[in-house]
Design a protein around this motif. Structure first.
Motif, PDB file in Angstrom:
ATOM      1  N   LEU A  19     -22.456 -72.164 -11.857  1.00 25.89           N
ATOM      2  CA  LEU A  19     -21.077 -72.081 -11.373  1.00 25.89           C
ATOM      3  C   LEU A  19     -20.765 -70.674 -10.865  1.00 25.89           C
ATOM      4  N   ALA A  20     -21.236 -69.669 -11.583  1.00 24.18           N
ATOM      5  CA  ALA A  20     -21.030 -68.287 -11.137  1.00 24.18           C
ATOM      6  C   ALA A  20     -21.658 -68.060  -9.767  1.00 24.18           C
ATOM      7  N   ASN A  21     -22.885 -68.536  -9.573  1.00 27.79           N
ATOM      8  CA  ASN A  21     -23.548 -68.380  -8.279  1.00 27.79           C
ATOM      9  C   ASN A  21     -22.806 -69.135  -7.184  1.00 27.79           C
ATOM     10  N   LEU A  22     -22.273 -70.295  -7.543  1.00 24.82           N
ATOM     11  CA  LEU A  22     -21.548 -71.106  -6.563  1.00 24.82           C
ATOM     12  C   LEU A  22     -20.321 -70.375  -6.027  1.00 24.82           C
ATOM     13  N   ILE A  23     -19.460 -69.880  -6.923  1.00 19.24           N
ATOM     14  CA  ILE A  23     -18.213 -69.265  -6.454  1.00 19.24           C
ATOM     15  C   ILE A  23     -18.475 -67.903  -5.808  1.00 19.24           C
ATOM     16  N   HIS A  24     -19.448 -67.148  -6.305  1.00 20.94           N
ATOM     17  CA  HIS A  24     -19.742 -65.857  -5.677  1.00 20.94           C
ATOM     18  C   HIS A  24     -20.383 -66.064  -4.307  1.00 20.94           C
ATOM     19  N   ARG A  71     -18.821 -64.689  -0.712  1.00 20.15           N
ATOM     20  CA  ARG A  71     -19.594 -63.912   0.272  1.00 20.15           C
ATOM     21  C   ARG A  71     -19.496 -64.549   1.657  1.00 20.15           C
ATOM     22  N   ARG A  72     -19.555 -65.858   1.715  1.00 20.63           N
ATOM     23  CA  ARG A  72     -19.464 -66.548   3.001  1.00 20.63           C
ATOM     24  C   ARG A  72     -18.082 -66.345   3.635  1.00 20.63           C
ATOM     25  N   ILE A  73     -17.038 -66.376   2.818  1.00 31.17           N
ATOM     26  CA  ILE A  73     -15.676 -66.254   3.332  1.00 31.17           C
ATOM     27  C   ILE A  73     -15.351 -64.803   3.676  1.00 31.17           C
ATOM     28  N   GLY A  74     -15.844 -63.852   2.863  1.00 24.10           N
ATOM     29  CA  GLY A  74     -15.672 -62.455   3.225  1.00 24.10           C
ATOM     30  C   GLY A  74     -14.785 -61.632   2.314  1.00 24.10           C
ATOM     31  N   TYR A  75     -14.370 -62.176   1.175  1.00 20.72           N
ATOM     32  CA  TYR A  75     -13.594 -61.360   0.234  1.00 20.72           C
ATOM     33  C   TYR A  75     -13.707 -61.972  -1.162  1.00 20.72           C
ATOM     34  N   HIS A  76     -13.412 -61.146  -2.171  1.00 18.75           N
ATOM     35  CA  HIS A  76     -13.520 -61.578  -3.558  1.00 18.75           C
ATOM     36  C   HIS A  76     -12.440 -62.609  -3.904  1.00 18.75           C
ATOM     37  N   PHE A  77     -12.792 -63.501  -4.818  1.00 19.62           N
ATOM     38  CA  PHE A  77     -11.857 -64.496  -5.370  1.00 19.62           C
ATOM     39  C   PHE A  77     -11.362 -65.480  -4.312  1.00 19.62           C
ATOM     40  N   ALA A  78     -12.107 -65.605  -3.222  1.00 20.90           N
ATOM     41  CA  ALA A  78     -11.692 -66.501  -2.128  1.00 20.90           C
ATOM     42  C   ALA A  78     -11.617 -67.948  -2.603  1.00 20.90           C
ATOM     43  N   TRP A  79     -12.518 -68.345  -3.485  1.00 17.87           N
ATOM     44  CA  TRP A  79     -12.541 -69.739  -3.940  1.00 17.87           C
ATOM     45  C   TRP A  79     -11.218 -70.140  -4.566  1.00 17.87           C
ATOM     46  N   TYR A  80     -10.578 -69.207  -5.257  1.00 21.39           N
ATOM     47  CA  TYR A  80      -9.307 -69.507  -5.924  1.00 21.39           C
ATOM     48  C   TYR A  80      -8.219 -69.818  -4.909  1.00 21.39           C
ATOM     49  N   PHE A  81      -8.106 -69.010  -3.860  1.00 22.40           N
ATOM     50  CA  PHE A  81      -7.051 -69.218  -2.873  1.00 22.40           C
ATOM     51  C   PHE A  81      -7.314 -70.457  -2.015  1.00 22.40           C
ATOM     52  N   HIS A  82      -8.576 -70.778  -1.797  1.00 24.56           N
ATOM     53  CA  HIS A  82      -8.884 -72.029  -1.102  1.00 24.56           C
ATOM     54  C   HIS A  82      -8.529 -73.228  -1.976  1.00 24.56           C
ATOM     55  N   MET A  83      -8.724 -73.098  -3.283  1.00 31.00           N
ATOM     56  CA  MET A  83      -8.362 -74.188  -4.181  1.00 31.00           C
ATOM     57  C   MET A  83      -6.860 -74.459  -4.141  1.00 31.00           C
ATOM     58  N   ASP A 142     -15.796 -69.242 -23.100  1.00 34.47           N
ATOM     59  CA  ASP A 142     -17.041 -69.349 -23.863  1.00 34.47           C
ATOM     60  C   ASP A 142     -17.900 -68.083 -23.747  1.00 34.47           C
ATOM     61  N   ASP A 143     -17.240 -66.982 -23.400  1.00 37.91           N
ATOM     62  CA  ASP A 143     -17.868 -65.667 -23.366  1.00 37.91           C
ATOM     63  C   ASP A 143     -18.778 -65.425 -22.166  1.00 37.91           C
ATOM     64  N   TYR A 144     -18.706 -66.258 -21.155  1.00 35.50           N
ATOM     65  CA  TYR A 144     -19.341 -65.878 -19.890  1.00 35.50           C
ATOM     66  C   TYR A 144     -18.503 -64.764 -19.269  1.00 35.50           C
ATOM     67  N   ASP A 145     -19.151 -63.911 -18.504  1.00 33.16           N
ATOM     68  CA  ASP A 145     -18.449 -62.741 -17.962  1.00 33.16           C
ATOM     69  C   ASP A 145     -18.876 -62.528 -16.511  1.00 33.16           C
ATOM     70  N   TYR A 146     -18.308 -63.328 -15.607  1.00 31.33           N
ATOM     71  CA  TYR A 146     -18.682 -63.172 -14.197  1.00 31.33           C
ATOM     72  C   TYR A 146     -17.479 -63.009 -13.271  1.00 31.33           C
ATOM     73  N   LEU A 147     -16.304 -62.713 -13.846  1.00 25.61           N
ATOM     74  CA  LEU A 147     -15.134 -62.373 -13.035  1.00 25.61           C
ATOM     75  C   LEU A 147     -14.537 -61.067 -13.550  1.00 25.61           C
ATOM     76  N   PRO A 148     -13.994 -60.232 -12.640  1.00 22.68           N
ATOM     77  CA  PRO A 148     -13.312 -59.020 -13.097  1.00 22.68           C
ATOM     78  C   PRO A 148     -12.050 -59.370 -13.880  1.00 22.68           C
ATOM     79  N   ALA A 149     -11.584 -58.419 -14.659  1.00 25.69           N
ATOM     80  CA  ALA A 149     -10.478 -58.678 -15.582  1.00 25.69           C
ATOM     81  C   ALA A 149      -9.217 -59.143 -14.860  1.00 25.69           C
ATOM     82  N   GLN A 150      -8.925 -58.549 -13.691  1.00 23.20           N
ATOM     83  CA  GLN A 150      -7.693 -58.945 -13.016  1.00 23.20           C
ATOM     84  C   GLN A 150      -7.749 -60.392 -12.534  1.00 23.20           C
TER      85      GLN A 150
END
Length: 321
Positions: A257-262, A266-278, A298-306
């Motif tokens: 899932l981390a690889n999917l959203i990152h 990258r394809r869209i061109g900015y961080h957290f793009a998947w969230y705004f498309h959702m 569950d203690d995965y850590d692949y997003l920044p705190a903000q």
């Protein structure tokens, strides 16, 4: 990443700004391509750093009347028809049959340009320029079609139509200039569009891209129940390359899932793009955000705190725009 620097003087003289942009639309342009329009307007407003965003096509509106040789008779069909009929449809049709003229329509497209004025997502000016061309739509009179009334004559649902032959060169019309920050602070802005832009500012997207390089606001005029003219706003994705798919019903978890959203970001061109498309695309299920949030709990850590904070707030109170 390329960002546009805000223009310090862009906040002054809005009426003069509108007048100069409207003036740049006057006359017959040598070209109506987006780069030519951008250059034409930029020359008139050097204090702004304009950027081309997108073009919306496929709309049209009522035109006027031309004679049998395609020379202008009336600019507005409705006013002409009402004047010629005097309230009598048969009288109007007799006039039409004798003239041999044509009804026209305006085929249009809207060009969107933007100029950054500050650091927040809402700190930009949005300019809409219409490109219209008058074309033949139908004969003024045809023996095998009879309108039901004057309204049906002016804007029929079904009538014989002709190939859209141009009768005039394309021209530009100033549609509107909107200072988005002022719109968002007005009564016209919904709570969800406010939250959408605030989420951008709070998230890692703000540090990686300029909002108006990827989104504009689709604006719609309407009249409320009290008869007041209002304006609604909705985020519209600026077309670029094809948007990759995101999973809908079944969502992977963990590293997949981390690889999917990152990868999507990258394809869209900015961080957290998947969230705004959702938030804006029905094709993207809320299950995606729920799965990411469950991973983070569950203690995965692949997003920044903000971004975690924004996502947590969404899970507590989901919304879309």
């Amino acid at each position: 990443m390329t960002t546009r620097t805000p223009t310090a003087s862009a906040g002054s003289g809005d009426m003069s700004l509108q007048a100069r942009i409207a003036d740049a639309c006057n006359g017959e342009p040598a070209s109506v391509s987006p780069p030519a329009i951008l250059a034409r307007l930029q020359e008139q407003v050097p204090e702004l750093r304009l950027g081309y965003a997108m073009t919306r096509t496929g709309w049209h509106r009522l035109g006027g009347v031309v004679d049998a040789d395609h020379r202008p008779v009336a600019q507005h069909l409705a006013a002409w028809a009402q004047a010629q009929s005097g309230g009598d449809l048969e009288r109007l049709l007799d006039t039409c049959a004798a003239s041999g003229g044509f009804v026209t329509r305006l085929e249009g497209r809207t060009h969107y340009l933007t100029a950054v004025t500050g650091e927040r997502a809402r700190d930009y000016i949005q300019i809409e320029i219409e490109q219209v061309q008058e074309v033949i739509e139908r004969p003024l009179w045809t023996p095998d079609w009879m309108p039901d009334d004057l309204e049906d004559f002016i804007d029929p649902l079904d009538c014989p139509r002709l190939a859209p032959e141009p009768v005039a060169p394309p021209r530009l019309l100033f549609r509107r200039l909107v200072r988005v920050a002022e719109l968002i602070e007005s009564e016209d802005a919904s709570a969800n569009i406010n939250r959408f832009l605030s989420d951008w500012d709070r998230s890692s997207a703000a540090a990686s891209a300029c909002f108006c390089d990827h989104w504009i606001l689709g604006l719609r005029d309407y009249r409320d129940l009290q008869g007041d003219d209002r304006l609604s706003a909705k985020p519209v994705l600026v077309p670029s390359e094809e948007v990759p798919d995101l999973p809908d019903a079944r969502v992977t978890r963990g590293a997949g899932l981390a690889n999917l959203i990152h990868g999507f970001d990258r394809r869209i061109g900015y961080h957290f793009a998947w969230y705004f498309h959702m938030l804006t695309r029905r094709q993207v299920s809320y299950k995606l955000a729920e799965a990411v949030h469950a991973d983070l709990m569950d203690d995965y850590d692949y997003l920044p705190a903000q971004d975690v904070a924004v996502l947590r707030d969404w899970c507590d109170a989901p919304y879309s725009v």
